[in-house]
Design a protein around this motif. Structure first.
Motif, PDB file in Angstrom:
ATOM      1  N   TRP A   1       0.820  -1.206   0.000  1.00 47.18           N
ATOM      2  CA  TRP A   1       0.000   0.000   0.000  1.00 47.18           C
ATOM      3  C   TRP A   1       0.857   1.259   0.000  1.00 47.18           C
ATOM      4  O   TRP A   1       1.905   1.332   0.648  1.00 47.18           O
ATOM      5  N   ARG A   2       0.409   2.253  -0.761  1.00 44.41           N
ATOM      6  CA  ARG A   2       1.065   3.559  -0.854  1.00 44.41           C
ATOM      7  C   ARG A   2       0.039   4.627  -0.528  1.00 44.41           C
ATOM      8  O   ARG A   2      -1.164   4.433  -0.670  1.00 44.41           O
ATOM      9  N   TYR A   3       0.516   5.789  -0.121  1.00 44.80           N
ATOM     10  CA  TYR A   3      -0.369   6.906   0.213  1.00 44.80           C
ATOM     11  C   TYR A   3      -0.140   8.056  -0.759  1.00 44.80           C
ATOM     12  O   TYR A   3       0.987   8.316  -1.187  1.00 44.80           O
ATOM     13  N   LEU A   4      -1.233   8.714  -1.114  1.00 43.71           N
ATOM     14  CA  LEU A   4      -1.155   9.897  -1.959  1.00 43.71           C
ATOM     15  C   LEU A   4      -1.990  10.996  -1.314  1.00 43.71           C
ATOM     16  O   LEU A   4      -3.195  10.836  -1.115  1.00 43.71           O
ATOM     17  N   THR A   5      -1.326  12.089  -0.974  1.00 47.09           N
ATOM     18  CA  THR A   5      -2.026  13.245  -0.424  1.00 47.09           C
ATOM     19  C   THR A   5      -2.266  14.262  -1.531  1.00 47.09           C
ATOM     20  O   THR A   5      -1.318  14.680  -2.211  1.00 47.09           O
ATOM     21  N   ILE A   6      -3.532  14.616  -1.719  1.00 43.10           N
ATOM     22  CA  ILE A   6      -3.918  15.581  -2.747  1.00 43.10           C
ATOM     23  C   ILE A   6      -4.235  16.908  -2.078  1.00 43.10           C
ATOM     24  O   ILE A   6      -5.061  16.968  -1.156  1.00 43.10           O
ATOM     25  N   LYS A   7      -3.565  17.945  -2.524  1.00 42.03           N
ATOM     26  CA  LYS A   7      -3.881  19.294  -2.090  1.00 42.03           C
ATOM     27  C   LYS A   7      -4.426  20.078  -3.271  1.00 42.03           C
ATOM     28  O   LYS A   7      -4.286  19.661  -4.421  1.00 42.03           O
ATOM     29  N   GLY A   8      -5.053  21.217  -2.994  1.00 42.67           N
ATOM     30  CA  GLY A   8      -5.656  21.973  -4.070  1.00 42.67           C
ATOM     31  C   GLY A   8      -5.554  23.466  -3.878  1.00 42.67           C
ATOM     32  O   GLY A   8      -5.393  23.962  -2.752  1.00 42.67           O
ATOM     33  N   LEU A   9      -5.650  24.186  -4.998  1.00 43.56           N
ATOM     34  CA  LEU A   9      -5.718  25.640  -4.995  1.00 43.56           C
ATOM     35  C   LEU A   9      -6.896  26.057  -5.858  1.00 43.56           C
ATOM     36  O   LEU A   9      -7.062  25.575  -6.982  1.00 43.56           O
ATOM     37  N   SER A  10      -7.717  26.991  -5.356  1.00 43.33           N
ATOM     38  CA  SER A  10      -8.841  27.502  -6.136  1.00 43.33           C
ATOM     39  C   SER A  10      -8.340  28.460  -7.203  1.00 43.33           C
ATOM     40  O   SER A  10      -7.143  28.765  -7.277  1.00 43.33           O
ATOM     41  N   ARG A  11      -9.232  28.973  -8.022  1.00 43.68           N
ATOM     42  CA  ARG A  11      -8.821  29.927  -9.058  1.00 43.68           C
ATOM     43  C   ARG A  11      -8.242  31.192  -8.448  1.00 43.68           C
ATOM     44  O   ARG A  11      -7.431  31.873  -9.059  1.00 43.68           O
ATOM     45  N   ALA A  12      -8.658  31.496  -7.207  1.00 49.17           N
ATOM     46  CA  ALA A  12      -8.123  32.676  -6.510  1.00 49.17           C
ATOM     47  C   ALA A  12      -6.881  32.342  -5.691  1.00 49.17           C
ATOM     48  O   ALA A  12      -6.367  33.187  -4.966  1.00 49.17           O
ATOM     49  N   GLY A  13      -6.389  31.084  -5.796  1.00 47.58           N
ATOM     50  CA  GLY A  13      -5.187  30.701  -5.076  1.00 47.58           C
ATOM     51  C   GLY A  13      -5.427  30.334  -3.630  1.00 47.58           C
ATOM     52  O   GLY A  13      -4.479  30.264  -2.840  1.00 47.58           O
ATOM     53  N   LYS A  14      -6.674  30.061  -3.254  1.00 42.60           N
ATOM     54  CA  LYS A  14      -6.995  29.693  -1.881  1.00 42.60           C
ATOM     55  C   LYS A  14      -7.251  28.192  -1.780  1.00 42.60           C
ATOM     56  O   LYS A  14      -7.450  27.510  -2.778  1.00 42.60           O
TER      57      LYS A  14
END
Length: 495
Positions: A30-43
């Protein structure tokens, strides 16, 4: 973790929530993947995603407030389908669809998805009296990722990707009006979706949705690659809508119904069709009499298969069922009962030509106001061993009363003309009908009156008081096949 089930780790506002996934072998690393995100305004946005393995055709759902953590098997390349959503105080709500690929290589990898390149999904119908909702689908193989919102709040980041289709289906509703738009794109997410239309650009079809139960609501739907967003469009029935439809887009028409006062839930459905620009023929759904349409059933060798479907189809021929209907099936060879029922649709027959009796009864589990509360069909046919799949020689009788109102009622004391036709099982050899007998009852099937069939039509003198009319018909063809069909409460008599 032992054998049997595997878990999915989902990050929600800093907390971990465990979700179950199918069983897997203990050899999985098993491996882990952390997904982060930025909105169009960079938030930092909310993240709702599906991690898809194209090779295995499996997916893993994840979501989180500021990140989403997926537990995935082994090192391989995954596709990430995500919606990055912002709905904070003082901000304009928006959802951006993002598609990315990521090759998992470490024990715990990190990837950031950005909505900054998102292009607006810009749709309008030029009618200020309606409100719209858009549903977006991104598909690849077994993956179907969906996002929906009102117009002006949906964006998508363009990307070219072989095998990926992007489609939008929107519905716009107002008083007596319904718009349906649908467009599909291949090879990824396009660089902006813009569609501005008026009524003149669309197909116009007037549809009446009748009622057959008190407190009834209907939900007209389109199904197809370019449609969506109409699952929650419920209208009080009866109702007549003017629908403006995207020309040329294949639509499998469905009508779901429910009742607030009775245990009633089901649908009627029409084969897939397309509409041309301009005025289309008027349509009527939920028109009595509700009864069997195409009977189905076939034999291969000594194996007979029959499933009780389409027993509550409407008069125009839209196939229907009711989830609160109980179906009882019996098959006999002479006096010998064979093991066939609604839950075991297959039975082995003898090889010699034998006369069989197949009896089906469908009973709605509903209250007094429901039409076709009991439908009975009895077939007599001859069958022998076949060398290939052969459709059973079954027929049904279809009734289409004229002059009923939108609640499927005739006026007390009036006369109702009813065209009657015999329909052969699709794929079976059609034989001429040699005998057709039609009867009506106005006292709950206690007594019956024979109705002369003139040019394929019978006439019923309706009772002077409110109530119901039951119908019964027997048809025999030149090959000796016979069907007897009885519909309790075929239509209503009401002032």
């Amino acid at each position: 973790m032992g054998l049997g089930r595997r878990t999915l780790i989902i990050g929600v506002a800093g907390a971990l929530v465990l979700g179950s996934l199918p069983a897997t072998a203990s050899a999985t690393t098993w491996r882990y993947l952390t997904i982060k995100g930025l909105s169009r305004a960079g938030k930092v946005p909310w993240i709702t995603a599906q991690i898809y393995d194209p090779a295995a055709k499996k997916s893993w759902p994840v979501m989180g407030r500021d990140n989403a953590v997926a537990k995935l098997p082994d090192k391989r390349t995954y596709e990430i389908y995500a919606t990055l959503a912002r709905n904070e105080p003082g901000e304009s709500p928006e959802n951006t669809v993002v598609l990315a690929t990521y090759k998992l290589s470490k024990g715990h990898d990190h990837v950031t998805l950005s909505a900054k390149g998102g292009k607006a999904i810009d749709l309008s119908v030029g009618d200020p009296s309606v409100q719209g909702r858009i549903r977006v689908h991104v598909r690849h193989g077994a993956m179907d990722f969906t996002t929906d919102d009102v117009p002006g709040r949906l964006y998508a980041v363009p990307v070219k990707r072989s095998g990926v289709t992007f489609s939008q289906g929107s519905t716009w509703t107002g008083s007596g009006t319904l718009y349906r738009l649908g467009t599909s794109y291949s090879a990824g997410i396009p660089a902006g979706v813009t569609q501005h239309v008026t009524k003149a650009d669309l197909a116009e079809v007037k549809v009446t949705y009748r009622s057959f139960s008190d407190g009834m609501k209907v939900n007209p739907r389109c199904r197809g690659t370019a449609w969506g967003g109409d699952d929650e469009l419920w209208f009080d029935a009866p109702t007549t809508l003017t629908e403006y439809v995207q020309p040329g887009a294949a639509c499998k028409r469905e009508l779901w119904y429910e009742s607030s006062s009775h245990p009633l839930f089901g649908n009627v459905t029409l084969a897939t069709r397309t509409y041309a620009k301009g005025t289309a023929p008027v349509e009527t759904w939920n028109a009595a009499v509700f009864g069997p349409a195409a009977p189905g059933g076939y034999r291969t060798g000594d194996q007979l298969h029959y499933t009780p479907v389409n027993l509550l189809s409407d008069a125009p021929g839209n196939w229907g069922f009711d989830q609160f209907t109980i179906a009882n099936v019996k098959l006999q060879a002479g006096t010998k009962a064979l093991g066939l029922d609604a839950y075991e649709p297959d039975v082995t027959l003898g090889k010699s030509a034998t006369t069989y009796h197949l009896d089906v009864t469908a009973t709605r589990d509903a209250a007094e106001a429901t039409l076709s509360d009991r439908v009975q069909v009895s077939w007599v046919f001859t069958s022998a061993r076949t060398s290939k799949k052969t459709v059973l020689p079954l027929s049904t009788v279809r009734f289409a009363p004229r002059g009923l109102d939108d609640r499927n009622a005739a006026a007390p004391g009036s006369t109702t003309e009813i065209p009657v036709r015999v329909v052969t099982n699709p794929g079976a050899t059609a034989h001429a009908v040699t005998t057709l007998t039609v009867e009506a009852s106005t006292d709950g099937s206690k007594t019956w009156q024979t109705l002369p069939v003139v040019n394929g039509t019978v006439s019923v003198t309706n009772p002077a008081e409110p109530g119901y009319v039951d119908l019964r018909a027997t048809a025999v063809d030149s090959a000796g096949n016979q069907v007897t069909e009885t519909v309790s409460r075929a239509y209503r008599v009401a002032g």
